[in-house]
Scaffold this motif. Structure first.
Motif, mmCIF file in Angstrom:
data_model
loop_
_atom_site.group_PDB
_atom_site.id
_atom_site.type_symbol
_atom_site.label_atom_id
_atom_site.label_comp_id
_atom_site.label_asym_id
_atom_site.label_seq_id
_atom_site.Cartn_x
_atom_site.Cartn_y
_atom_site.Cartn_z
ATOM 1 N N VAL A 1 -81.907 87.262 90.069
ATOM 2 C CA VAL A 1 -81.677 88.187 90.637
ATOM 3 C C VAL A 1 -81.697 89.386 90.046
ATOM 4 N N GLY A 2 -81.407 90.192 88.866
ATOM 5 C CA GLY A 2 -81.261 91.688 88.074
ATOM 6 C C GLY A 2 -80.626 90.923 87.359
ATOM 7 N N ASP A 3 -80.244 92.325 86.319
ATOM 8 C CA ASP A 3 -79.955 92.233 84.723
ATOM 9 C C ASP A 3 -79.627 91.101 84.215
ATOM 10 N N ILE A 4 -80.827 90.305 84.179
ATOM 11 C CA ILE A 4 -80.874 89.311 83.358
ATOM 12 C C ILE A 4 -81.123 90.138 81.621
ATOM 13 N N LEU A 5 -81.185 91.308 81.510
ATOM 14 C CA LEU A 5 -81.089 92.091 80.258
ATOM 15 C C LEU A 5 -79.817 93.086 80.090
ATOM 16 N N ASP A 6 -78.955 93.813 78.853
ATOM 17 C CA ASP A 6 -77.813 94.238 79.502
ATOM 18 C C ASP A 6 -77.880 95.360 79.566
ATOM 19 N N ASN A 7 -79.505 95.810 79.201
ATOM 20 C CA ASN A 7 -79.837 97.365 79.128
ATOM 21 C C ASN A 7 -81.269 97.282 78.208
ATOM 22 N N ASP A 8 -82.186 98.788 79.553
ATOM 23 C CA ASP A 8 -82.977 98.532 78.620
ATOM 24 C C ASP A 8 -83.365 99.118 77.108
ATOM 25 N N GLY A 9 -82.273 99.084 76.055
ATOM 26 C CA GLY A 9 -82.176 99.457 75.080
ATOM 27 C C GLY A 9 -82.475 98.406 74.282
ATOM 28 N N LEU A 10 -82.643 97.253 75.043
ATOM 29 C CA LEU A 10 -82.698 95.809 74.298
ATOM 30 C C LEU A 10 -83.939 94.890 73.841
ATOM 31 N N PHE A 11 -85.390 96.175 74.510
ATOM 32 C CA PHE A 11 -86.441 95.377 74.427
ATOM 33 C C PHE A 11 -87.082 95.043 73.177
ATOM 34 N N PHE A 12 -86.568 95.430 72.268
ATOM 35 C CA PHE A 12 -87.618 94.017 71.082
ATOM 36 C C PHE A 12 -86.109 93.196 70.670
ATOM 37 N N GLU A 13 -85.415 93.626 70.998
ATOM 38 C CA GLU A 13 -84.564 92.185 70.083
ATOM 39 C C GLU A 13 -84.003 90.847 71.353
ATOM 40 N N MET A 14 -84.911 91.260 72.539
ATOM 41 C CA MET A 14 -84.497 90.103 73.851
ATOM 42 C C MET A 14 -85.852 90.029 73.855
ATOM 43 N N TYR A 15 -86.661 90.921 73.535
ATOM 44 C CA TYR A 15 -88.444 90.621 73.851
ATOM 45 C C TYR A 15 -88.524 88.698 73.785
ATOM 46 N N GLY A 16 -88.004 88.263 72.640
ATOM 47 C CA GLY A 16 -88.883 86.918 72.023
ATOM 48 C C GLY A 16 -87.955 86.034 73.020
ATOM 49 N N ILE A 17 -87.003 86.382 73.324
ATOM 50 C CA ILE A 17 -85.760 84.889 73.763
ATOM 51 C C ILE A 17 -85.920 84.914 75.164
ATOM 52 N N LEU A 18 -86.448 85.915 75.702
ATOM 53 C CA LEU A 18 -86.774 85.925 77.189
ATOM 54 C C LEU A 18 -87.932 85.631 77.700
ATOM 55 N N LYS A 19 -88.951 86.030 76.467
ATOM 56 C CA LYS A 19 -90.546 85.280 76.798
ATOM 57 C C LYS A 19 -89.996 83.743 76.990
ATOM 58 N N GLU A 20 -89.562 82.822 75.530
ATOM 59 C CA GLU A 20 -89.824 82.063 75.749
ATOM 60 C C GLU A 20 -88.966 80.846 76.275
ATOM 61 N N GLY A 21 -87.997 81.402 77.068
ATOM 62 C CA GLY A 21 -87.376 80.812 78.138
ATOM 63 C C GLY A 21 -88.375 80.485 78.582
ATOM 64 N N LEU A 22 -89.633 81.521 79.688
ATOM 65 C CA LEU A 22 -90.064 82.136 80.953
ATOM 66 C C LEU A 22 -91.698 81.359 80.455
ATOM 67 N N ILE A 23 -91.762 81.646 78.798
ATOM 68 C CA ILE A 23 -92.785 80.285 78.794
ATOM 69 C C ILE A 23 -92.775 78.713 78.810
ATOM 70 N N HIS A 24 -91.808 78.698 78.201
ATOM 71 C CA HIS A 24 -91.213 77.087 78.426
ATOM 72 C C HIS A 24 -90.531 76.793 80.122
ATOM 73 N N LEU A 25 -90.448 77.044 81.295
ATOM 74 C CA LEU A 25 -90.041 76.752 82.416
ATOM 75 C C LEU A 25 -92.206 76.764 82.688
ATOM 76 N N GLN A 26 -93.060 78.205 82.435
ATOM 77 C CA GLN A 26 -94.530 77.964 82.947
ATOM 78 C C GLN A 26 -94.997 77.205 82.560
ATOM 79 N N ASN A 27 -94.964 76.684 81.276
ATOM 80 C CA ASN A 27 -95.526 74.744 80.962
ATOM 81 C C ASN A 27 -95.839 73.981 81.918
ATOM 82 N N GLN A 28 -94.015 73.689 82.390
ATOM 83 C CA GLN A 28 -93.830 72.490 82.939
ATOM 84 C C GLN A 28 -94.010 73.089 83.986
#
Length: 323
Positions: free
Chosen positions: A101-128
């Motif tokens: 429900v929003g503010d999953i990332l701290d700010n829009d400038g963290l795209f490259f820093e947090m992209y891999g971390i967020l993507k990995e978590g979402l993929i694990h959920l999706q695969n299950q």
């Protein structure tokens, strides 16, 4: 061989045979007990799935990338996120839907820093087989949308692009879950999002849940001011909110609650932090429970050192804190 030797050998053989039989019976009994427990646990899981048609896990204000100033580390926020993902994956009965429900990332400038971390978590959920439905808040209003466009997440749905209301319906074991959500379009939202709610009523047989990043109760906030009456005027069984970092129940019926930050981000955010679990029974009766998952907890403790002036003080302070 004499009588004594022969008799002794026969007794020894009998004892050895009896020991082997007893040991074999013990092993057999252990195996049967193990099989019984395994079957019983499987039956319990099946019964749990039958008793609860839907199981939801709700989080907000993770603020991935935030550095905790007093802790001087961003690892605690990342650790809280990983704990949340692991909890969803290992939950029994299985989680059907995760709501962010929003503010999953701290700010829009963290795209490259947090992209891999967020993507990995979402993929694990999706695969299950866990569906993820999310909205944007004031901190991540564009970065989450960018990630949804770039990455391939068939079971991840982003709602409310450009400050609109959208609905996503999911069929879960013969029942329909409808999720309404609204995302911010600018860092400040001075009007009530419910003034723009234009979705048709959800199907009568469906379970309706809303997700919204807002300020409750308020009439003049620049963070999407909403009044409690707005929720009473809606047909939804529950609303999960983001923005306020303290987990709290705002309205009992319908159930309206702030998820709070997944990890307390500074010493003003005291107490337990974690996620809301919601499960909906055969009769669409909503049950809920808050689960504390944060690896770091802030608390304030007042100590009177004048009462303990002599001797080692460390043990005394520890005892006082643990009371």
């Amino acid at each position: 061989m004499g009588f004594f030797q022969r008799n002794f050998c026969e007794n020894l053989c009998f004892l050895e045979f009896d020991f082997q039989c007893s040991f074999g019976k013990t092993i057999l009994r252990f195996m049967l007990d193990f099989i019984f427990l395994w079957v019983a646990s499987s039956v319990i899981k099946v019964l749990c799935f039958e008793a609860h048609n839907m199981y939801l896990l709700c989080s907000a204000d993770v603020h991935l990338g935030r550095v905790l100033r007093r802790a001087k580390s961003s690892d605690l926020v990342l650790q809280a996120w990983q704990t949340f993902i692991d909890y969803a994956l290992q939950h029994v009965p299985g989680i059907d839907v995760v709501l962010l429900v929003g503010d999953i990332l701290d700010n829009d400038g963290l795209f490259f820093e947090m992209y891999g971390i967020l993507k990995e978590g979402l993929i694990h959920l999706q695969n299950q087989g866990i569906s993820v439905v999310c909205v944007a808040g004031n901190h991540d209003l564009s970065i989450v949308q960018q990630m949804m466009v770039i990455a391939d997440f068939p079971k991840v749905t982003f709602l409310g692009r450009g400050g609109t209301w959208e609905r996503h319906c999911i069929d879960i074991r013969g029942k329909t879950l409808c999720i309404d959500g609204y995302s911010w379009k600018s860092i400040h939202e001075e009007t009530n999002p419910f003034d723009r709610y234009d979705l048709p009523p959800p199907p009568k047989e469906a379970v309706a849940v809303g997700i919204l990043h807002c300020d409750v109760p308020s009439t003049s906030s620049c963070y999407a001011p909403v009044q409690k009456q707005n929720f009473h005027d809606m047909p939804h069984q529950a609303w999960l909110l983001g923005h306020i970092h303290s987990p709290q129940e705002c309205v009992k019926k319908p159930f309206v609650a702030y998820c709070g930050s997944l990890q307390g981000l500074d010493r003003s955010e005291e107490g337990p932090h974690g996620v809301w679990e919601l499960w909906l029974s055969e009769n669409n009766i909503l049950e809920k429970e808050f689960q504390a998952l944060a690896p770091w907890r802030w608390e304030s403790v007042t100590l009177n050192f004048s009462l303990h002036l002599e001797g080692p003080w460390q043990a005394w302070v520890t005892q006082e804190i643990e009371k």
